[in-house]
Design a protein around this motif. Structure first.
Motif, PDB file in Angstrom:
ATOM      1  N   ARG A  29     -59.953 -20.671 -25.002  1.00 37.37           N
ATOM      2  CA  ARG A  29     -59.124 -19.585 -25.422  1.00 37.37           C
ATOM      3  C   ARG A  29     -57.708 -19.640 -25.297  1.00 37.37           C
ATOM      4  O   ARG A  29     -56.656 -19.496 -26.311  1.00 37.37           O
ATOM      5  N   LEU A  30     -57.186 -20.024 -24.099  1.00 40.41           N
ATOM      6  CA  LEU A  30     -55.724 -20.192 -23.989  1.00 40.41           C
ATOM      7  C   LEU A  30     -54.759 -21.088 -24.697  1.00 40.41           C
ATOM      8  O   LEU A  30     -53.916 -21.001 -25.178  1.00 40.41           O
ATOM      9  N   ILE A  31     -55.556 -22.496 -25.053  1.00 37.73           N
ATOM     10  CA  ILE A  31     -54.885 -23.337 -25.959  1.00 37.73           C
ATOM     11  C   ILE A  31     -55.055 -22.876 -27.258  1.00 37.73           C
ATOM     12  O   ILE A  31     -54.174 -23.355 -28.042  1.00 37.73           O
ATOM     13  N   VAL A  32     -56.189 -22.150 -27.673  1.00 36.76           N
ATOM     14  CA  VAL A  32     -56.160 -21.883 -29.058  1.00 36.76           C
ATOM     15  C   VAL A  32     -54.848 -20.843 -29.233  1.00 36.76           C
ATOM     16  O   VAL A  32     -54.297 -20.749 -30.279  1.00 36.76           O
ATOM     17  N   LEU A  33     -54.775 -19.965 -28.663  1.00 37.61           N
ATOM     18  CA  LEU A  33     -53.717 -19.047 -28.588  1.00 37.61           C
ATOM     19  C   LEU A  33     -52.310 -19.537 -28.425  1.00 37.61           C
ATOM     20  O   LEU A  33     -51.623 -19.084 -29.070  1.00 37.61           O
ATOM     21  N   GLU A  34     -52.070 -20.403 -27.474  1.00 37.69           N
ATOM     22  CA  GLU A  34     -51.015 -20.918 -27.405  1.00 37.69           C
ATOM     23  C   GLU A  34     -50.625 -21.822 -28.773  1.00 37.69           C
ATOM     24  O   GLU A  34     -49.255 -21.563 -29.207  1.00 37.69           O
ATOM     25  N   SER A  35     -51.393 -22.294 -29.315  1.00 35.13           N
ATOM     26  CA  SER A  35     -51.183 -23.210 -30.541  1.00 35.13           C
ATOM     27  C   SER A  35     -51.024 -22.175 -31.586  1.00 35.13           C
ATOM     28  O   SER A  35     -50.181 -22.390 -32.458  1.00 35.13           O
ATOM     29  N   ARG A  36     -51.441 -21.081 -31.722  1.00 37.93           N
ATOM     30  CA  ARG A  36     -51.620 -20.181 -33.005  1.00 37.93           C
ATOM     31  C   ARG A  36     -50.225 -18.953 -32.946  1.00 37.93           C
ATOM     32  O   ARG A  36     -49.676 -19.063 -33.655  1.00 37.93           O
ATOM     33  N   TYR A  37     -49.808 -18.742 -31.654  1.00 35.73           N
ATOM     34  CA  TYR A  37     -48.816 -17.885 -31.445  1.00 35.73           C
ATOM     35  C   TYR A  37     -47.462 -18.681 -30.872  1.00 35.73           C
ATOM     36  O   TYR A  37     -46.718 -18.006 -30.514  1.00 35.73           O
ATOM     37  N   MET A  38     -47.470 -20.148 -30.818  1.00 39.28           N
ATOM     38  CA  MET A  38     -46.452 -20.681 -30.238  1.00 39.28           C
ATOM     39  C   MET A  38     -45.170 -20.471 -30.814  1.00 39.28           C
ATOM     40  O   MET A  38     -44.150 -20.025 -30.187  1.00 39.28           O
ATOM     41  N   ASP A  39     -45.061 -20.424 -32.186  1.00 35.05           N
ATOM     42  CA  ASP A  39     -43.797 -20.156 -32.885  1.00 35.05           C
ATOM     43  C   ASP A  39     -43.220 -18.935 -32.708  1.00 35.05           C
ATOM     44  O   ASP A  39     -42.063 -18.626 -32.503  1.00 35.05           O
ATOM     45  N   ALA A  40     -44.189 -17.681 -32.747  1.00 36.41           N
ATOM     46  CA  ALA A  40     -43.653 -16.367 -32.610  1.00 36.41           C
ATOM     47  C   ALA A  40     -43.250 -16.187 -31.305  1.00 36.41           C
ATOM     48  O   ALA A  40     -42.222 -15.503 -30.792  1.00 36.41           O
ATOM     49  N   LEU A  41     -43.819 -16.764 -30.129  1.00 35.06           N
ATOM     50  CA  LEU A  41     -43.363 -16.819 -28.707  1.00 35.06           C
ATOM     51  C   LEU A  41     -42.217 -17.042 -28.487  1.00 35.06           C
ATOM     52  O   LEU A  41     -41.231 -16.392 -27.894  1.00 35.06           O
ATOM     53  N   TYR A  42     -41.803 -18.320 -28.851  1.00 37.58           N
ATOM     54  CA  TYR A  42     -40.627 -19.290 -28.650  1.00 37.58           C
ATOM     55  C   TYR A  42     -39.672 -18.618 -29.511  1.00 37.58           C
ATOM     56  O   TYR A  42     -38.467 -18.727 -29.261  1.00 37.58           O
ATOM     57  N   ARG A  43     -39.874 -18.049 -30.605  1.00 42.25           N
ATOM     58  CA  ARG A  43     -38.837 -17.454 -31.468  1.00 42.25           C
ATOM     59  C   ARG A  43     -38.293 -16.054 -31.063  1.00 42.25           C
ATOM     60  O   ARG A  43     -37.002 -15.706 -31.096  1.00 42.25           O
ATOM     61  N   LEU A  44     -39.175 -15.502 -30.251  1.00 45.63           N
ATOM     62  CA  LEU A  44     -38.712 -14.251 -29.916  1.00 45.63           C
ATOM     63  C   LEU A  44     -37.685 -14.442 -28.764  1.00 45.63           C
ATOM     64  O   LEU A  44     -36.713 -13.744 -28.326  1.00 45.63           O
ATOM     65  N   GLN A  45     -37.760 -15.587 -27.884  1.00 45.57           N
ATOM     66  CA  GLN A  45     -36.983 -15.615 -27.010  1.00 45.57           C
ATOM     67  C   GLN A  45     -35.902 -16.208 -27.131  1.00 45.57           C
ATOM     68  O   GLN A  45     -34.519 -15.922 -26.589  1.00 45.57           O
ATOM     69  N   THR A  46     -35.497 -17.004 -28.336  1.00 41.95           N
ATOM     70  CA  THR A  46     -34.263 -17.542 -28.710  1.00 41.95           C
ATOM     71  C   THR A  46     -33.129 -16.610 -29.095  1.00 41.95           C
ATOM     72  O   THR A  46     -32.107 -16.816 -28.514  1.00 41.95           O
ATOM     73  N   PRO A  47     -33.346 -15.649 -29.727  1.00 46.21           N
ATOM     74  CA  PRO A  47     -32.336 -14.598 -30.298  1.00 46.21           C
ATOM     75  C   PRO A  47     -31.895 -13.731 -29.001  1.00 46.21           C
ATOM     76  O   PRO A  47     -30.662 -13.525 -28.954  1.00 46.21           O
ATOM     77  N   ARG A  48     -32.636 -13.413 -28.077  1.00 46.13           N
ATOM     78  CA  ARG A  48     -32.211 -12.756 -26.910  1.00 46.13           C
ATOM     79  C   ARG A  48     -31.141 -13.667 -26.168  1.00 46.13           C
ATOM     80  O   ARG A  48     -30.312 -13.225 -25.660  1.00 46.13           O
ATOM     81  N   ALA A  49     -31.534 -14.985 -25.841  1.00 49.94           N
ATOM     82  CA  ALA A  49     -30.708 -15.657 -25.009  1.00 49.94           C
ATOM     83  C   ALA A  49     -29.527 -15.711 -25.953  1.00 49.94           C
ATOM     84  O   ALA A  49     -28.045 -15.738 -25.242  1.00 49.94           O
ATOM     85  N   TYR A  50     -29.219 -15.997 -27.304  1.00 46.18           N
ATOM     86  CA  TYR A  50     -28.059 -16.098 -27.994  1.00 46.18           C
ATOM     87  C   TYR A  50     -27.433 -14.781 -27.911  1.00 46.18           C
ATOM     88  O   TYR A  50     -26.062 -14.807 -27.723  1.00 46.18           O
ATOM     89  N   GLU A  51     -28.167 -13.689 -28.017  1.00 46.65           N
ATOM     90  CA  GLU A  51     -27.372 -12.552 -28.111  1.00 46.65           C
ATOM     91  C   GLU A  51     -26.871 -12.041 -26.775  1.00 46.65           C
ATOM     92  O   GLU A  51     -25.528 -11.619 -26.567  1.00 46.65           O
ATOM     93  N   SER A  52     -27.355 -12.376 -25.641  1.00 42.04           N
ATOM     94  CA  SER A  52     -26.713 -12.253 -24.296  1.00 42.04           C
ATOM     95  C   SER A  52     -25.444 -13.003 -24.180  1.00 42.04           C
ATOM     96  O   SER A  52     -24.469 -12.776 -23.549  1.00 42.04           O
ATOM     97  N   MET A  53     -25.430 -14.261 -24.757  1.00 41.49           N
ATOM     98  CA  MET A  53     -24.128 -15.192 -24.884  1.00 41.49           C
ATOM     99  C   MET A  53     -23.084 -14.670 -25.722  1.00 41.49           C
ATOM    100  O   MET A  53     -22.053 -14.635 -24.983  1.00 41.49           O
ATOM    101  N   HIS A  54     -23.555 -14.170 -26.511  1.00 36.74           N
ATOM    102  CA  HIS A  54     -22.459 -13.547 -27.567  1.00 36.74           C
ATOM    103  C   HIS A  54     -22.060 -12.500 -27.096  1.00 36.74           C
ATOM    104  O   HIS A  54     -20.732 -12.035 -26.924  1.00 36.74           O
ATOM    105  N   LEU A  55     -23.037 -11.399 -26.465  1.00 36.29           N
ATOM    106  CA  LEU A  55     -22.179 -10.373 -25.650  1.00 36.29           C
ATOM    107  C   LEU A  55     -21.352 -10.548 -24.621  1.00 36.29           C
ATOM    108  O   LEU A  55     -20.197 -10.141 -24.464  1.00 36.29           O
ATOM    109  N   ALA A  56     -21.631 -11.651 -23.776  1.00 42.55           N
ATOM    110  CA  ALA A  56     -20.720 -12.285 -22.835  1.00 42.55           C
ATOM    111  C   ALA A  56     -19.501 -12.749 -23.203  1.00 42.55           C
ATOM    112  O   ALA A  56     -18.509 -12.315 -22.589  1.00 42.55           O
TER     113      ALA A  56
END
Length: 104
Positions: free
Chosen positions: A59-86
């Motif tokens: 189940r974990l492998i199936v979920l990771e492969s299914r939602y991998m793009d969504a999970l890692y796309r959510l993290q990217t803008p937050r990192a860029y946002e904090s960098m731009h704010l700084a």
């Protein structure tokens, strides 16, 4: 509203199911071990059938492969946002210092 329950009581899955999910997700044995928080030797044992493969790992492998793009796309803008704010705060401080120098 009632919760959805898993009807299957099986605690283990077939090695072929796990192998197919791993290959369809594009994961190597090492990355699968990292996702499941297990040693790569354990993953190889599951794949060879020497040890039974737990259903949660499938189940974990199936979920990771299914939602991998969504999970890692959510993290990217937050990192860029904090960098731009700084950077923006640092730029504002420099502008404020320059304005104070001009006034005085």
């Amino acid at each position: 509203m009632s919760k959805l329950k898993i009807k299957s009581k099986n605690k283990f899955c077939f090695a072929s199911e796990f192998e197919a999910a791993r290959l369809m997700g594009g994961f190597s044995v090492e990355s699968t071990a990292k996702i499941c928080c297990r040693d790569s030797r354990t993953i190889r044992d599951w794949l060879s059938g020497a040890k039974p493969c737990p259903a949660w790992a499938l189940r974990l492998i199936v979920l990771e492969s299914r939602y991998m793009d969504a999970l890692y796309r959510l993290q990217t803008p937050r990192a860029y946002e904090s960098m731009h704010l700084a950077r923006g705060m640092a730029a504002n401080q420099q502008v404020n210092k320059a304005a104070i120098r001009l006034i005085s």
